[in-house]
Structures are given as structure tokens and as C-alpha cells.
Design a protein around this motif. Structure first.
Motif, short mmCIF file in Angstrom:
data_model
loop_
_atom_site.label_atom_id
_atom_site.label_comp_id
_atom_site.label_asym_id
_atom_site.label_seq_id
_atom_site.Cartn_x
_atom_site.Cartn_y
_atom_site.Cartn_z
N SER A 47 0.93 -1.32 -0.15
CA SER A 47 -0.03 0.06 0.03
C SER A 47 0.79 1.18 0.09
N GLU A 48 0.34 2.58 0.01
CA GLU A 48 1.07 3.55 -0.09
C GLU A 48 1.80 3.77 1.03
N GLU A 49 1.10 3.48 2.21
CA GLU A 49 1.59 3.64 3.60
C GLU A 49 2.88 2.57 3.92
N GLN A 50 2.72 1.37 3.07
CA GLN A 50 3.74 0.40 3.57
C GLN A 50 4.72 0.79 2.66
N GLN A 51 4.71 1.32 1.50
CA GLN A 51 5.90 1.68 0.52
C GLN A 51 6.89 2.74 1.35
N MET A 52 5.97 3.62 1.57
CA MET A 52 6.62 4.87 2.39
C MET A 52 7.45 4.28 3.80
N LEU A 53 6.83 3.43 4.36
CA LEU A 53 7.56 2.94 5.55
C LEU A 53 8.87 2.22 5.09
N ALA A 54 8.88 1.40 3.79
CA ALA A 54 9.85 0.42 3.44
C ALA A 54 10.79 1.56 2.83
N ASP A 55 10.50 2.48 2.31
CA ASP A 55 11.55 3.65 1.58
C ASP A 55 12.04 4.14 2.90
N SER A 56 11.30 4.78 3.91
CA SER A 56 12.05 5.64 4.91
C SER A 56 12.93 4.47 5.76
N LEU A 57 12.68 3.44 6.11
CA LEU A 57 13.30 2.42 6.71
C LEU A 57 14.73 2.06 5.88
N ARG A 58 14.69 1.83 4.50
CA ARG A 58 15.84 1.56 3.85
C ARG A 58 16.80 2.80 3.74
N ARG A 59 15.96 4.22 3.72
CA ARG A 59 17.14 5.18 3.80
C ARG A 59 17.81 5.47 5.16
N PHE A 60 17.12 5.15 6.26
CA PHE A 60 17.55 4.98 7.44
C PHE A 60 19.02 4.16 7.60
N ILE A 61 18.41 3.05 7.13
CA ILE A 61 19.66 1.78 7.12
C ILE A 61 20.75 2.24 6.31
N ASP A 62 20.66 2.79 5.16
CA ASP A 62 21.49 3.34 4.15
C ASP A 62 22.46 4.49 4.82
N THR A 63 21.79 5.46 5.56
CA THR A 63 22.43 6.39 6.05
C THR A 63 22.96 6.28 7.57
N GLU A 64 22.16 5.92 8.41
CA GLU A 64 22.27 5.81 10.00
C GLU A 64 23.04 4.44 10.36
N TYR A 65 22.51 3.66 9.73
CA TYR A 65 23.02 2.16 10.31
C TYR A 65 23.79 1.48 9.02
N THR A 66 25.18 2.25 8.94
CA THR A 66 26.02 1.69 7.92
C THR A 66 26.61 0.36 8.40
N PHE A 67 27.08 -0.34 7.47
CA PHE A 67 27.75 -1.60 7.70
C PHE A 67 28.87 -1.30 8.66
N GLU A 68 29.78 -0.43 8.59
CA GLU A 68 30.74 -0.18 9.53
C GLU A 68 30.30 -0.03 10.74
N LYS A 69 29.15 0.79 11.03
CA LYS A 69 28.69 0.81 12.54
C LYS A 69 28.01 -0.27 12.79
N ARG A 70 27.58 -1.05 12.04
CA ARG A 70 26.89 -2.34 12.48
C ARG A 70 27.91 -3.38 12.88
N ARG A 71 29.32 -3.26 12.17
CA ARG A 71 30.17 -4.25 12.54
C ARG A 71 30.96 -3.80 13.63
N ARG A 72 31.08 -2.56 14.08
CA ARG A 72 31.71 -1.99 15.32
C ARG A 72 30.87 -2.63 16.45
N SER A 73 29.49 -2.49 16.39
CA SER A 73 28.65 -2.72 17.30
C SER A 73 28.67 -4.26 17.64
N ALA A 74 28.64 -4.99 16.56
CA ALA A 74 28.68 -6.56 16.80
C ALA A 74 30.06 -7.00 17.22
N ARG A 75 31.21 -6.46 16.77
CA ARG A 75 32.63 -7.04 17.43
C ARG A 75 32.79 -6.11 18.65
#
Length: 375
Positions: free
Chosen positions: A6-34
Motif C-alpha cells: 500500500s502507499e503507507e507500506q511503501q513509504m515505511l519501506a522507503d524510509s526504513l531503507r534510507r535510515f539503514i543506508d545512512t544511519e545504520y551503515t555496515f561499518e557501524k553495525r560491524r563495530r557494534s557486533a564486534r
């Protein structure tokens, strides 16, 4: 169930993907895990603000009351980013148990706190000798006055270190019932020891020694404990299937980019037909996994217990097999680099490998499928 966004689900998916790409970078994830955390309070708060943690919680308790289709959208994006935080154990599984089986007081106390990110609740049902069968629980709950005294141990408690409370299974003394208890982290006699898992997450072992609880700590009735637990596990399986399909999708993108950039004999590896065939096989397995994630989500609305069990078991086995195939192919297509710890492909491979044993491995679910067919 309609899985077209739906339009709301697509907006949620897009915003979550942008958040992961910008705020939850793989380098940050790896630092947290390790770094031995696998949990970032700031990220957790951001997920709460985006509505991820309250997605399946009723609006009466500060959530959004969305169903399995919207949860699939979120879990798919979380899988693409390999998000470490305990969305599935707390916001999906524990929230489902409390929403369906908790008392009014328990709901008032815990559901708004889960939705806002203030509290984390996780399930503690596995024991060293019970494998995946909670009906074999050896932890005991002896009656004492109006309440209970819990003794026993639990293992592999998902994100147990950061949990504020645990949904603990224990066999009620003097009966065959396995009840579910809401045990606060600060309960006297409760000890928690955390450790890392292969995929970068954290788990914990619990020891309960004369933990005194009031009668109000029981979730539902004693005879309903296993049903309440299975309700949460069913939601967790559906979430894992969606997460795995998202992780496969991202891993295929990573592998295709690598083959396009890597040159051999003066040409990109992506131009070799045999490698194109292997990518095509990975895509087929990913689409199969996504289809079965839809089946798992539909199963949550199934009223026939045997049919629901068949659908979830089939989805779990199929998705685990597909994830293992996609992960192994990605590592091989990266050549020698795929075996190193430098590339992100290894992190996806480890997570997809762990999808199988989480919430019951393929052998367990094949047996459940057979039992449901016989029923």
C-alpha cells in the motif's frame, strides 16, 4: 491477504531503507557486533520513532495495530540491513504473546513500553536438555502462598543481556502444565550471562534460583502457557522468513556488483555464462524464499492449528534451505575474498546460516510438518 505494498507500506519501506543506508551503515553495525554489544540505544529509539517497534501492537497501547503483511515489509528491510537490534524477539514475538494472552494489567504495563522502545522483553524457553520442545521444560514453578517460586535454567535467550523482562516457561508443581511467567530482570535470584553468537548477535543463559513471583506474573492461565508460547514462536518464524528473504536479496545485489566489477581475461566476471547461471539460480531461490515468507505471514491468520503448523513448518524449512544455498554461492562467487572477514558477504552468509537453527531447525520442522499432516 494482499501483499502488494500500500502507499503507507511503501513509504515505511522507503524510509526504513534510507535510515539503514545512512544511519545504520555496515561499518557501524560491524563495530557494534564486534564490540560485544549488538545493541545501540540510539538506533533502538529511532526504530521506535519510525513505528517499527509498535507496528503489531494495538493503538490502544501506543502501537499501530498492523497485521502480518506490514510486518513482512519491515522485516524484509531489516534483513537487507542485517539489523542487530532485538526487533523480532521483543517487538514481534513478546509483543504477540502479551497482546493475545496477557492480563489487562500486564498489557498496560508492558505493551506501551515495548512500542516506545523503553522496555525490551524476550522469550526464555530453551533449556540445555529440551532441544526445541518447550513441553519438555524442566524449570519448575512451585506454589508458595498466592504466588510461585521458580527454579531452573534457560539457554540461548535471544538478546537476554539487554532485556528488561523475560517470558519464562516453567512446569507448575503438582500438575502437567507448562506455564508462562513474566519475570523482571531485577528479580531476586535471577542471574544472566551473555555471550556472542556466530552471526554477530548476542544470547544469554539464565539461572533461576528461588525466584519469588506473585500470581500476577503468570501470563494467562497455567494450562495456556504452551499455546501462548507457540503463538509468539509462530510470529517469530514468519518474521525470520521475511528477514531472510531481504538478506538474500541484498546479498545477491552485492554479489552481482562484485561480478560486474571484477575482471578476468580482460572481461568482467559477469559476462561469463556459467556465472550468470549461478546468479540466476540464486535469484530463483530468493524468489522461492520470498514466496514462502508470504505463506508464513498468511499462516498467522489461519484458524486451523494443523494447517497453520504445516504452513509455518514448510516455510521455515524452505527458507532455511534457500538461505544456505544463496549464502554458499555468494561466498564461492567472491572467490578467495569470500572466505575472508573483510567483505560484507561473510556477515550475510553467517546470518543466513543461523536462520536454520533459530526457532527450530529443519529436522524439527520437518517432523512438525509430518505430525500436522497426520493430524
Amino acid at each position: 491477504m494482499d501483499f502488494t505494498y500500500s502507499e503507507e507500506q511503501q513509504m515505511l519501506a522507503d524510509s526504513l531503507r534510507r535510515f539503514i543506508d545512512t544511519e545504520y551503515t555496515f561499518e557501524k553495525r560491524r563495530r557494534s557486533a564486534r564490540g560485544g554489544n549488538s545493541f545501540d540505544r540510539a538506533i533502538w529509539s529511532s526504530l521506535a520513532e519510525m513505528g517499527v517497534l509498535g507496528l503489531g501492537i494495538s493503538s490502544a497501547y501506543g502501537g499501530f495495530g498492523e497485521g502480518a503483511a506490514s510486518q513482512l515489509v519491515v522485516q524484509r528491510e531489516l534483513g537487507r540491513g542485517l539489523v542487530l537490534e532485538p526487533v523480532t524477539p521483543s517487538a514481534v514475538m513478546a509483543a504477540a504473546v502479551l497482546s493475545a494472552h496477557a492480563s489487562a494489567a500486564q498489557k498496560d504495563q508492558w505493551l506501551p513500553a515495548i512500542a516506545s522502545g523503553e522496555r525490551i522483553v524476550t522469550l526464555a524457553y530453551l533449556e540445555p536438555t529440551t532441544r526445541y520442545r518447550p513441553e519438555s521444560a524442566r524449570a519448575s514453578a512451585e506454589r508458595q502462598g498466592e504466588g510461585y517460586v521458580l527454579n531452573g535454567s534457560k539457554c540461548l535467550v535471544w538478546h537476554g543481556e539487554v532485556a528488561d523482562a523475560f517470558l519464562v516457561t516453567a512446569r507448575v508443581g503438582g500438575s502437567k502444565d507448562v506455564a508462562l511467567f513474566l519475570v523482571p530482570r531485577d528479580a531476586a535470584g535471577l542471574a544472566c550471562r551473555g555471550y556472542p553468537t556466530m552471526d554477530g548477535l548476542r544470547a544469554a543463559d539464565l539461572v533461576l534460583e528461588n525466584v519469588v513471583l506473585g500470581a500476577e506474573a503468570m501470563v494467562g492461565q497455567a494450562a495456556d502457557g504452551l499455546a501462548a508460547l507457540e503463538h509468539g514462536l509462530d510470529h517469530g518464524i514468519a518474521a525470520l522468513c521475511a528477514e531472510a528473504s531481504g538478506a538474500m536479496e541484498k546479498l545477491i545485489d552485492i554479489t552481482a556488483d562484485y561480478l560486474g566489477a571484477r575482471q578476468q581475461f580482460g572481461k568482467p566476471l559477469a559476462t561469463f555464462q556459467s556465472l550468470q547461471h549461478r546468479i540466476a539460480e540464486m535469484l530463483l531461490q530468493k524468489e522461492l524464499a520470498l514466496s514462502m515468507a508470504y505463506v508464513a505471514a498468511q499462516a498467522l491468520d489461519e484458524t486451523d492449528p494443523a494447517q497453520r503448523r504445516r504452513m509455518l513448518a514448510a516455510a521455515k524449512v524452505t527458507v532455511a534451505k534457500a538461505g544456505r544455498f544463496v549464502g554458499q554461492q555468494a561466498v564461492q562467487l567472491h572467490g578467495g575474498m569470500g572466505m575472508t572477514d573483510e567483505l560484507t558477504v561473510g556477515d550475510y552468509f553467517k546470518r543466513l546460516t543461523m536462520i536454520d537453527p533459530l526457532l527450530g531447525d529443519s529436522d524439527y520442522h520437518l517432523q512438525r510438518f509430518g505430525e500436522a499432516m497426520a493430524a
